[in-house]
Structures are given as structure tokens and as C-alpha cells.
Design a protein around this motif. Structure first.
Motif, PDB file in Angstrom:
ATOM      1  N   UNK A 179      -2.125   3.323  -2.822  1.00  0.00           N
ATOM      2  CA  UNK A 179      -2.505   4.068  -1.429  1.00  0.00           C
ATOM      3  C   UNK A 179      -3.407   5.163  -1.715  1.00  0.00           C
ATOM      4  N   UNK A 180      -3.534   5.871  -3.034  1.00  0.00           N
ATOM      5  CA  UNK A 180      -4.328   6.659  -3.434  1.00  0.00           C
ATOM      6  C   UNK A 180      -5.842   5.857  -3.348  1.00  0.00           C
ATOM      7  N   UNK A 181      -6.016   4.976  -4.036  1.00  0.00           N
ATOM      8  CA  UNK A 181      -7.366   4.249  -4.388  1.00  0.00           C
ATOM      9  C   UNK A 181      -7.591   3.953  -3.063  1.00  0.00           C
ATOM     10  N   UNK A 182      -7.055   3.326  -2.050  1.00  0.00           N
ATOM     11  CA  UNK A 182      -7.246   2.919  -0.710  1.00  0.00           C
ATOM     12  C   UNK A 182      -7.821   4.073   0.248  1.00  0.00           C
TER      13      UNK A 182
ATOM     14  N   UNK B  71       0.851  -1.118   0.046  1.00  0.00           N
ATOM     15  CA  UNK B  71       0.148   0.037  -0.128  1.00  0.00           C
ATOM     16  C   UNK B  71       0.960   1.302   0.105  1.00  0.00           C
ATOM     17  N   UNK B  72       1.782   1.645   0.966  1.00  0.00           N
ATOM     18  CA  UNK B  72       2.436   2.651   1.109  1.00  0.00           C
ATOM     19  C   UNK B  72       3.497   2.863   0.264  1.00  0.00           C
ATOM     20  N   UNK B  73       4.149   1.407  -0.442  1.00  0.00           N
ATOM     21  CA  UNK B  73       5.258   1.705  -1.518  1.00  0.00           C
ATOM     22  C   UNK B  73       4.649   1.567  -2.719  1.00  0.00           C
ATOM     23  N   UNK B  74       3.262   1.893  -3.070  1.00  0.00           N
ATOM     24  CA  UNK B  74       2.730   1.894  -4.400  1.00  0.00           C
ATOM     25  C   UNK B  74       1.839   3.174  -4.254  1.00  0.00           C
ATOM     26  N   UNK B  75       1.920   4.320  -4.832  1.00  0.00           N
ATOM     27  CA  UNK B  75       1.258   5.419  -4.804  1.00  0.00           C
ATOM     28  C   UNK B  75      -0.140   5.452  -5.294  1.00  0.00           C
TER      29      UNK B  75
END
Length: 370
Positions: A54-57, A47-51
Motif C-alpha cells: 500500500x505504501x509503495x503504490x 494492496x490494502x492488506x499489505x502495508x
């Protein structure tokens, strides 16, 4: 000691002098400081390593999440180049190295093969021509949010990449980032200055483990309607000095040409050789058969790689965003904390992470009796 050339020696000397002054101020003791995040949050690289994830979540739009399915596969075909010398009156072989004579590339855009290309030594500097074509194709393909596409070869970290490295710094593109050494790089990012596109070279074995290509295709393929056979080619029947004359012939290779001195036997049975003769008969020259054989090696990698991508995607892990099988496994492990229902159907979806839920709780302080 590790050293590297720098373009601005004064800037480097300034950094070194600042480092010396800090060491003097600290009395030669290393000062370790921990930089904490502004707010506490669980470690979850998927999640936090993939922008994008992270944005969609964060906006409650995980139903729009899709894995990266655009990539390029490549493969070289090589021959022996032998250097001989004389010891007195006896001629002996001093050195034998592998020289690339052809390269095949297959382009996959959003999970579909859109094109395959072939380049060989008759074109001159065919590796630069292949890299130029890769960047051109990449500009028309679906790229991730970093405008990056992955270039995958089988066992390329210790083999194929060595042929490409000498062509990665030109007036059009440069090496932007590298993890590891040039002899065994984990990945290499090559940036095209004009197109603003990055090609990341990664060994496909980083995602699957150490095995032969035919084993990878057999174990990870589920489609039976596509020809995923690797084909055969008599490498020892060709040398760098004879490749043009040998490959310009029209008749198939003889059965004896498939003898392997490494294995001490012929690589083909009589039945397999008969199948090769039928296949080779479809092509005008051995050059044409080499083209088919080289491209086939890049095509058979596609379906197993897509299966691996899908197996990770069902847990919201983008395989090509990572750089190794171990890294993706760790991402899956921590993702189970956010979406436990994906890993265990008996867990209700209400246990999954929800942006609208209230996760603030007050816990009593623990005492020594606890």
C-alpha cells in the motif's frame, strides 16, 4: 459452548454485565451496525492488506516492490511407541503413538539457503533447542515490516505441529495469535519477548493443496541441477524402545526392513535398494544417515516454494503474507482490477492504476427506466 481461561476475571465479568445491559436496552434484539470506510475504495487485499504494498503504490514506487523470500522449513522423523497390556493370559497391544526422535530445519534468507540444522533425541529436549536456534537465526535474517518470519512444514497442521505445541509457551516465547484449533491450526504466531520476533507456523500445503511431498516437489520444481530426491527410510524397522540400538549400527538396513505392512509390500525395488546401499555407505552410522534423510526433506521443499512465491509475485501478490492458497487466489483476482496489463498483455499499461491520474467522474443518477 466454548470457554477459555482468563487472567482478569473481574474485567471479563464487567464486559458480560455491559453486554446484558445492552441486550435489555434493545429488548433482546441484536442490533447490527455497518462501519463504513471514510472513503470508497475497491476491495483489494493484496494492496490494502499489505502495508508495504500500500505504501509503495501510494508513493508511486512499485518498481521497488519485492516479495517475501525469507522463511524456514522443518520436518520431524518419528517412530512407533507401543503400549501393551494383558487380557487374562494373552498379551495384546493397547495403543500405539508416534514419538519424534529427530527434527531438521533449513533457513532461507532472501531466496537463498543459508543453513540447515539437525536435532535429535540424544540431545535431550531437542525441540526447545530447535526453537531457540530458529529465533536466533531469524534475528539475523531479512524480516518483513512486522518482524515476522514463516515456518513451513509439510502436512504440519495435522502432524508436526502437535509435537511443537507443548513447547510454545515458555519464559522466552509465547503464542501470540492462533487461527483454528490446536489440532488443525491455520496458522500459529509465536512471539519471542526479548528478540521482538514472531515465527508464524503454517502448513505448506495451505499454499499448494493436498498432495504428497514428492508430488509437490515433482510438479513445482524447475531446477534440475539440485538433488531433489526424497530418499528412503524404513520406519517400521524401528520402535521407540529400540531406536538407539538400531540407529547406532553401522551397516545399512536390510532389504526386508523396508517392508510396509500398510501397503502389504516392500517399498523398494531391488534396484532402488541397491541405490540406498550406496548412499547409506557414505555415513558412519544409521544416525548419520537419518540426519541426511531428515535434512533432505526440508531442503527439497525450498525450490518449489520459491517457484510458488515467484508465480504470485509477478502480479504483486506476496504469497507468504497470506495464509492460504484460496486467499492468494482471491488477491490475484482483485489485483487484476488495479493492474489488468499484468494479466492480459493486450491491455495497454495506461489502463493500470496510476496515483497521479484523476479518477473523479460525475455519473448521472439512474432512473427506473435504466
Amino acid at each position: 459452548t466454548y470457554a477459555r481461561p482468563v487472567s482478569n476475571k473481574n474485567h471479563t465479568r464487567e464486559h458480560f454485565n455491559n453486554h446484558v445491559e445492552k441486550c435489555k436496552a434493545n429488548g433482546g434484539v441484536v442490533q447490527r451496525r455497518v462501519k463504513l470506510n471514510k472513503c470508497e475504495r475497491p476491495y483489494c487485499p493484496a494492496i490494502f492488506g499489505n502495508k508495504r504494498t500500500e505504501y509503495l503504490l501510494a508513493h508511486g514506487r512499485m518498481d521497488e516492490w519485492r516479495p517475501t523470500k525469507s522463511f524456514i522449513t522443518f520436518d520431524f522423523e518419528t517412530v512407533d511407541r507401543r503400549y501393551e497390556g494383558t487380557g487374562g493370559t494373552v498379551k495384546m497391544e493397547l495403543l500405539s503413538i508416534l514419538e519424534p526422535i529427530s527434527m531438521a530445519v533449513t533457513y532461507v534468507d532472501d531466496g537463498e539457503i543459508i543453513d540447515s540444522e539437525y536435532f535429535d533425541i540424544r540431545q535431550g529436549n531437542f525441540i526447545v533447542a530447535a526453537l531457540t536456534s530458529m529465533f536466533t537465526h531469524a534475528s539475523t535474517m531479512t524480516l518483513n515490516d512486522q518482524r515476522r518470519i514463516t515456518l513451513l512444514g509439510w502436512n504440519s497442521a495435522r502432524f508436526d505441529n502437535t509435537f511443537i505445541f507443548r513447547h510454545l509457551n515458555t519464559s522466552d516465547w509465547i503464542i501470540k495469535n492462533i487461527l483454528g484449533s490446536t489440532l488443525n491450526a491455520k496458522f500459529v504466531d509465536v512471539y519471542h519477548k526479548e528478540l521482538d520476533i514472531t515465527i508464524r507456523l503454517i502448513d505448506a500445503q495451505c499454499y499448494a493443496g493436498k498432495m504428497e511431498l514428492k508430488t509437490f516437489v515433482r510438479d513445482y520444481s524447475t531446477v534440475t541441477s539440485v538433488d531433489l530426491s526424497k530418499g528412503v527410510f524404513p520406519y517400521e524397522a524401528i520402535t521407540y524402545d529400540t531406536y538407539d540400538s538400531v540407529l547406532s549400527m553401522s551397516e545399512p538396513f536390510a532389504y526386508e526392513d523396508f517392508y510396509s505392512s500398510l501397503r502389504g509390500c516392500n517399498m523398494l525395488t531391488a534396484e532402488q535398494y541397491a541405490d540406498y546401499v550406496v548412499e547409506a555407505g557414505k555415513y558412519a552410522t544409521r544416525w548419520d544417515y537419518l540426519r541426511y534423510y531428515n535434512i533432505q526433506d526440508t531442503i527439497i521443499m525450498v525450490q518449489p516454494l520459491l517457484n510458488l512465491i515467484d508465480s504470485n509475485a509477478q502480479y504483486y501478490v506476496d504469497m507468504l503474507h497470506g495464509v492460504s492458497h484460496a486467499g492468494n487466489a482471491a488477491a490475484l483476482k482483485f489485483m487484476s482490477c488495479y493492474f489488468p496489463s499484468l494479466f492480459d498483455p493486450s491491455v495497454p499499461k495506461s489502463r493500470d492504476f496510476n496515483m497521479d491520474a484523476d479518477y473523479t467522474h460525475e455519473y448521472p443518477l439512474m432512473t427506473s427506466d435504466d
